[in-house]
Design a protein around this motif. Structure first.
Motif, PDB file in Angstrom:
ATOM      1  N   TRP A  53       1.061  -1.203   0.022  1.00 48.20           N
ATOM      2  CA  TRP A  53      -0.255  -0.017  -0.005  1.00 48.20           C
ATOM      3  C   TRP A  53       0.816   1.139   0.117  1.00 48.20           C
ATOM      4  O   TRP A  53       0.479   2.317  -0.624  1.00 48.20           O
ATOM      5  CB  TRP A  53      -0.866   0.096   1.254  1.00 48.20           C
ATOM      6  CG  TRP A  53      -2.216  -0.536   1.128  1.00 48.20           C
ATOM      7  CD1 TRP A  53      -2.631  -1.354  -0.056  1.00 48.20           C
ATOM      8  CD2 TRP A  53      -3.462  -0.731   1.907  1.00 48.20           C
ATOM      9  NE1 TRP A  53      -3.942  -2.093   0.175  1.00 48.20           N
ATOM     10  CE2 TRP A  53      -4.325  -1.616   1.337  1.00 48.20           C
ATOM     11  CE3 TRP A  53      -3.576  -0.074   3.315  1.00 48.20           C
ATOM     12  CZ2 TRP A  53      -5.813  -1.898   2.028  1.00 48.20           C
ATOM     13  CZ3 TRP A  53      -4.687  -0.352   3.826  1.00 48.20           C
ATOM     14  CH2 TRP A  53      -5.830  -1.191   3.155  1.00 48.20           C
ATOM     15  N   LEU A  54       1.877   1.050   0.648  1.00 48.67           N
ATOM     16  CA  LEU A  54       2.726   2.380   0.720  1.00 48.67           C
ATOM     17  C   LEU A  54       4.120   2.709   0.140  1.00 48.67           C
ATOM     18  O   LEU A  54       4.724   3.500   0.336  1.00 48.67           O
ATOM     19  CB  LEU A  54       2.780   2.694   2.412  1.00 48.67           C
ATOM     20  CG  LEU A  54       1.587   3.087   3.107  1.00 48.67           C
ATOM     21  CD1 LEU A  54       1.677   2.526   4.599  1.00 48.67           C
ATOM     22  CD2 LEU A  54       1.020   4.251   2.920  1.00 48.67           C
ATOM     23  N   ALA A  55       4.531   1.629  -0.537  1.00 49.31           N
ATOM     24  CA  ALA A  55       5.787   1.900  -1.259  1.00 49.31           C
ATOM     25  C   ALA A  55       5.816   2.822  -2.187  1.00 49.31           C
ATOM     26  O   ALA A  55       6.862   3.357  -2.472  1.00 49.31           O
ATOM     27  CB  ALA A  55       6.200   0.191  -1.683  1.00 49.31           C
ATOM     28  N   GLY A  56       4.664   3.117  -2.798  1.00 46.34           N
ATOM     29  CA  GLY A  56       4.856   4.172  -4.119  1.00 46.34           C
ATOM     30  C   GLY A  56       3.603   4.805  -4.374  1.00 46.34           C
ATOM     31  O   GLY A  56       3.441   5.298  -5.237  1.00 46.34           O
ATOM     32  N   GLU A  82       4.944  -0.075  10.780  1.00 51.03           N
ATOM     33  CA  GLU A  82       4.723   1.394  11.555  1.00 51.03           C
ATOM     34  C   GLU A  82       4.154   2.372  10.618  1.00 51.03           C
ATOM     35  O   GLU A  82       3.321   3.082  10.934  1.00 51.03           O
ATOM     36  CB  GLU A  82       6.134   1.815  11.891  1.00 51.03           C
ATOM     37  CG  GLU A  82       6.855   1.221  12.987  1.00 51.03           C
ATOM     38  CD  GLU A  82       8.086   1.809  13.529  1.00 51.03           C
ATOM     39  OE1 GLU A  82       8.441   1.857  14.404  1.00 51.03           O
ATOM     40  OE2 GLU A  82       9.164   2.044  12.390  1.00 51.03           O
ATOM     41  N   LYS A  83       4.565   2.049   9.196  1.00 52.69           N
ATOM     42  CA  LYS A  83       3.894   2.865   8.122  1.00 52.69           C
ATOM     43  C   LYS A  83       2.280   2.852   8.080  1.00 52.69           C
ATOM     44  O   LYS A  83       1.552   3.493   7.801  1.00 52.69           O
ATOM     45  CB  LYS A  83       4.653   2.879   6.927  1.00 52.69           C
ATOM     46  CG  LYS A  83       6.087   3.527   6.949  1.00 52.69           C
ATOM     47  CD  LYS A  83       6.661   3.182   5.513  1.00 52.69           C
ATOM     48  CE  LYS A  83       8.061   3.783   5.487  1.00 52.69           C
ATOM     49  NZ  LYS A  83       8.761   3.961   4.342  1.00 52.69           N
ATOM     50  N   PHE A  84       2.094   1.375   8.121  1.00 55.76           N
ATOM     51  CA  PHE A  84       0.769   0.955   7.944  1.00 55.76           C
ATOM     52  C   PHE A  84      -0.081   1.559   9.043  1.00 55.76           C
ATOM     53  O   PHE A  84      -1.247   2.090   8.870  1.00 55.76           O
ATOM     54  CB  PHE A  84       0.796  -0.673   8.007  1.00 55.76           C
ATOM     55  CG  PHE A  84      -0.698  -1.007   7.705  1.00 55.76           C
ATOM     56  CD1 PHE A  84      -1.580  -1.408   6.436  1.00 55.76           C
ATOM     57  CD2 PHE A  84      -1.407  -1.515   9.022  1.00 55.76           C
ATOM     58  CE1 PHE A  84      -2.803  -1.776   6.494  1.00 55.76           C
ATOM     59  CE2 PHE A  84      -2.863  -2.058   8.955  1.00 55.76           C
ATOM     60  CZ  PHE A  84      -3.351  -2.034   7.735  1.00 55.76           C
ATOM     61  N   ILE A  85       0.478   1.344  10.343  1.00 57.27           N
ATOM     62  CA  ILE A  85      -0.202   1.579  11.549  1.00 57.27           C
ATOM     63  C   ILE A  85      -0.517   3.090  11.447  1.00 57.27           C
ATOM     64  O   ILE A  85      -1.697   3.629  11.705  1.00 57.27           O
ATOM     65  CB  ILE A  85       0.165   1.337  12.888  1.00 57.27           C
ATOM     66  CG1 ILE A  85       0.244  -0.342  12.805  1.00 57.27           C
ATOM     67  CG2 ILE A  85      -0.216   2.146  13.851  1.00 57.27           C
ATOM     68  CD1 ILE A  85       1.037  -0.666  14.138  1.00 57.27           C
ATOM     69  N   HIS A  86       0.267   4.004  11.006  1.00 55.98           N
ATOM     70  CA  HIS A  86       0.261   5.452  10.957  1.00 55.98           C
ATOM     71  C   HIS A  86      -0.902   5.959   9.879  1.00 55.98           C
ATOM     72  O   HIS A  86      -1.535   6.853  10.002  1.00 55.98           O
ATOM     73  CB  HIS A  86       1.518   6.180  10.671  1.00 55.98           C
ATOM     74  CG  HIS A  86       2.219   6.507  12.007  1.00 55.98           C
ATOM     75  ND1 HIS A  86       3.088   5.302  12.412  1.00 55.98           N
ATOM     76  CD2 HIS A  86       2.621   7.661  12.735  1.00 55.98           C
ATOM     77  CE1 HIS A  86       3.572   6.129  13.628  1.00 55.98           C
ATOM     78  NE2 HIS A  86       3.268   7.162  13.700  1.00 55.98           N
ATOM     79  N   TYR A  87      -0.880   5.148   8.992  1.00 57.58           N
ATOM     80  CA  TYR A  87      -1.854   5.416   7.748  1.00 57.58           C
ATOM     81  C   TYR A  87      -3.095   5.075   8.391  1.00 57.58           C
ATOM     82  O   TYR A  87      -4.214   5.627   8.330  1.00 57.58           O
ATOM     83  CB  TYR A  87      -1.711   4.426   6.633  1.00 57.58           C
ATOM     84  CG  TYR A  87      -2.699   4.549   5.420  1.00 57.58           C
ATOM     85  CD1 TYR A  87      -3.028   5.558   4.720  1.00 57.58           C
ATOM     86  CD2 TYR A  87      -3.602   3.476   5.094  1.00 57.58           C
ATOM     87  CE1 TYR A  87      -4.026   5.937   3.721  1.00 57.58           C
ATOM     88  CE2 TYR A  87      -4.508   3.482   4.280  1.00 57.58           C
ATOM     89  CZ  TYR A  87      -4.807   4.576   3.853  1.00 57.58           C
ATOM     90  OH  TYR A  87      -5.887   4.989   2.782  1.00 57.58           O
ATOM     91  N   ILE A 125      -5.926  -6.096  11.675  1.00 59.29           N
ATOM     92  CA  ILE A 125      -6.023  -6.099  10.341  1.00 59.29           C
ATOM     93  C   ILE A 125      -4.730  -6.441   9.579  1.00 59.29           C
ATOM     94  O   ILE A 125      -4.565  -6.921   8.601  1.00 59.29           O
ATOM     95  CB  ILE A 125      -6.812  -4.836   9.653  1.00 59.29           C
ATOM     96  CG1 ILE A 125      -8.282  -4.815  10.209  1.00 59.29           C
ATOM     97  CG2 ILE A 125      -6.553  -4.607   8.394  1.00 59.29           C
ATOM     98  CD1 ILE A 125      -8.825  -3.689  10.079  1.00 59.29           C
ATOM     99  N   TYR A 126      -3.510  -5.764  10.215  1.00 57.78           N
ATOM    100  CA  TYR A 126      -2.439  -5.920   9.602  1.00 57.78           C
ATOM    101  C   TYR A 126      -1.992  -7.401   9.526  1.00 57.78           C
ATOM    102  O   TYR A 126      -1.289  -7.928   8.628  1.00 57.78           O
ATOM    103  CB  TYR A 126      -1.217  -5.183  10.420  1.00 57.78           C
ATOM    104  CG  TYR A 126       0.171  -5.204   9.882  1.00 57.78           C
ATOM    105  CD1 TYR A 126       0.741  -4.494   9.083  1.00 57.78           C
ATOM    106  CD2 TYR A 126       0.985  -6.019  10.699  1.00 57.78           C
ATOM    107  CE1 TYR A 126       2.071  -4.818   8.574  1.00 57.78           C
ATOM    108  CE2 TYR A 126       2.298  -6.213  10.333  1.00 57.78           C
ATOM    109  CZ  TYR A 126       2.908  -5.542   9.480  1.00 57.78           C
ATOM    110  OH  TYR A 126       4.194  -5.746   9.037  1.00 57.78           O
ATOM    111  N   ASP A 127      -1.997  -8.039  10.736  1.00 57.10           N
ATOM    112  CA  ASP A 127      -1.888  -9.450  10.949  1.00 57.10           C
ATOM    113  C   ASP A 127      -2.561 -10.389  10.041  1.00 57.10           C
ATOM    114  O   ASP A 127      -2.264 -11.189   9.066  1.00 57.10           O
ATOM    115  CB  ASP A 127      -2.180  -9.819  12.464  1.00 57.10           C
ATOM    116  CG  ASP A 127      -0.950  -9.180  13.076  1.00 57.10           C
ATOM    117  OD1 ASP A 127      -0.007  -8.784  12.715  1.00 57.10           O
ATOM    118  OD2 ASP A 127      -1.029  -9.195  14.428  1.00 57.10           O
ATOM    119  N   ARG A 128      -3.907  -9.818   9.784  1.00 57.41           N
ATOM    120  CA  ARG A 128      -5.081 -10.806   8.967  1.00 57.41           C
ATOM    121  C   ARG A 128      -4.399 -10.675   7.570  1.00 57.41           C
ATOM    122  O   ARG A 128      -4.483 -11.793   6.751  1.00 57.41           O
ATOM    123  CB  ARG A 128      -6.372 -10.385   9.103  1.00 57.41           C
ATOM    124  CG  ARG A 128      -6.749 -10.972  10.566  1.00 57.41           C
ATOM    125  CD  ARG A 128      -8.257 -10.563  10.747  1.00 57.41           C
ATOM    126  NE  ARG A 128      -9.150 -10.771   9.577  1.00 57.41           N
ATOM    127  CZ  ARG A 128     -10.289 -10.435   9.563  1.00 57.41           C
ATOM    128  NH1 ARG A 128     -10.806  -9.733   9.982  1.00 57.41           N
ATOM    129  NH2 ARG A 128     -11.069 -11.012   8.359  1.00 57.41           N
TER     130      ARG A 128
END
Length: 442
Positions: A53-56, A82-87, A125-128
């Protein structure tokens, strides 16, 4: 109250629901994107949803900056988790915005997750999602969404060795010659190397481009794409363009604009000879944040729309061609105020149509507005539908988003007795699939 992101999302009438049911499972033709063809060839896997989701994704980066997230968690060296959680933490602030829709559609359609993403649900959700991601690859995602055709975006000097047929998906290049508008010596050397020749004169350049166009065509290329801010104000003759090219670094702004006009027209006529469709993306100004541009470069979420296109300039460009010379064209403006004007202009030139709601307009309101303006000022039934314009393989949920909005718009006409259901079924199928399939000869 409707179910959160339930089956009737964005569908306000029974007619809309029936229409959507008729097109929801149609295959996808993605005729403009920025996906990596080598990743398709290798059938890459993704280790982390944060990476996916966040690489580009400059849409997400821009939203995170607006919500005050430190750059460390956007484009910095923090972990993907960390990036996923902040998003996830800022997502509830994006109510009504396209990212909120796209994020939850991707969670549902790719990962089978139907709960809201926020700071509280982020870790779960990150883990799933990562458990599900371990079972997926690039081609499995393409198969999941029934992607038949992908047109990547490629420089004339680019390596096309990774284009081809992979499983059920045909991957072809798009000819994107933006670097030709203000050519540098380094770029001319790169292009010359690709064409197997030295480029010193305009004649050399045109010969190299002819060579590369034929090579692109041999690799299945059906589309060209030009991105620029404004249409040319003037058009040099070939003799004048040759003189400007010979001393481009010292040419005046007016001379460079005239050279740009020559290149645009010359290339468009070459596309026509090869049966290629020309996409024109304009009214955009790029890299407006000097600090981010200096430290990170291009495509970092700092491009914005500029003034709407000058109608006289658009008309002057289209009028440079006879019907026999003009390739089929799709017009994309980043400034939504220009859509009625441009849609009206398309009616004056055979083979010219409005493209999809582009970039900042790729929202629920923007797509509805684009569809209604095309219907009112041009012809909705010839519209070529949706594309991802994305670097992310998870972006194919945007087709579902578009199809829902299209069916809601057309279904509303049916519900009000302004259109018949039989014609509506044909129209939405054409816009979602049949028109672009025919346009590209697939």
């Amino acid at each position: 109250m409707k179910e959160f992101f339930g089956d009737d999302l964005l569908l306000g009438t029974e007619s809309a629901k029936q229409l959507f049911a008729s097109v929801r499972d149609l295959p996808i033709i993605d005729y403009h994107c920025h996906l990596d063809q080598t990743a398709i060839k290798r059938d890459d896997k993704f280790e982390d949803i944060g990476q996916l989701w966040l690489a580009g994704d400059h849409y997400k980066w821009r939203a995170m900056r607006m919500c005050g997230v430190d750059e460390k968690y956007i484009t910095g060296n923090s972990t993907w988790k960390e990036k996923f959680i902040h998003y996830a933490e800022i997502l509830p602030r994006l109510a009504g915005g396209p990212l909120y829709y796209w994020t939850h559609l991707e969670l549902k359609q790719i990962f089978g997750i139907c709960e809201p993403l926020n700071g509280d649900s982020a870790e779960r959700i990150y883990d799933r999602a990562n458990e599900r991601l371990a079972q997926l690859s690039v081609r499995k995602i393409l198969d999941l969404f029934k992607v038949e055709f992908v047109a990547t975006t490629d420089d004339p000097a680019g390596d096309l060795s990774s284009h081809g047929k992979y499983g059920n998906t045909l991957v072809t290049p798009t000819f994107r010659p933006d670097k030709l508008y203000a050519p540098t010596r380094a770029y001319l050397d790169e292009l010359g190397k690709a064409a197997g020749m030295k480029i010193d004169t305009l004649g050399d350049l045109l010969s190299a481009l002819t060579c590369r166009l034929d090579y692109f065509k041999s690799k299945g290329c059906r589309i060209a794409d030009h991105g620029f801010r404004d249409f040319p104000k003037s058009y040099a003759s070939e003799e004048e363009a040759a003189r400007i090219f010979a001393s481009f670094d010292t040419a005046t702004a007016a001379e460079k604009d005239a050279y740009f006009g020559f290149i645009m027209v010359w290339l468009a006529k070459e596309y026509k000879k090869r049966g290629m469709t020309l996409q024109l993306h304009f009214s955009v100004t790029r890299n407006v944040n000097p600090e981010i541009y200096a430290s990170q470069g291009v495509d970092r979420g700092c491009d914005v729309f500029t003034n709407e296109a000058n109608a006289d300039d658009v008309i002057a460009f289209l009028a440079r061609f006879t019907d026999e010379e003009r390739p089929d064209m799709l017009l994309y403006t980043l400034n939504p105020n220009a859509v009625p004007m441009l849609a009206a202009i398309t009616g004056a030139f055979r083979g010219v149509r409005m493209g999809a709601a582009w970039w900042f307009n790729d929202t629920a309101c923007g797509i509805r507005e684009n569809l209604s303006r095309i219907a009112e000022y041009a012809c909705l039934g010839t519209h070529t539908g949706m594309l991802t314009d994305s670097r992310s393989f998870s972006s194919y949920s945007r087709f579902d988003f578009f199809r829902r909005l299209l069916c809601d718009y057309v279904g509303g006409l049916v519900e009000r007795g302004e259109y018949d259901m039989a014609a509506a079924r044909r129209l939405v199928a054409d816009v979602c699939y049949n028109n672009i399939k025919s346009q590209l000869g697939l």
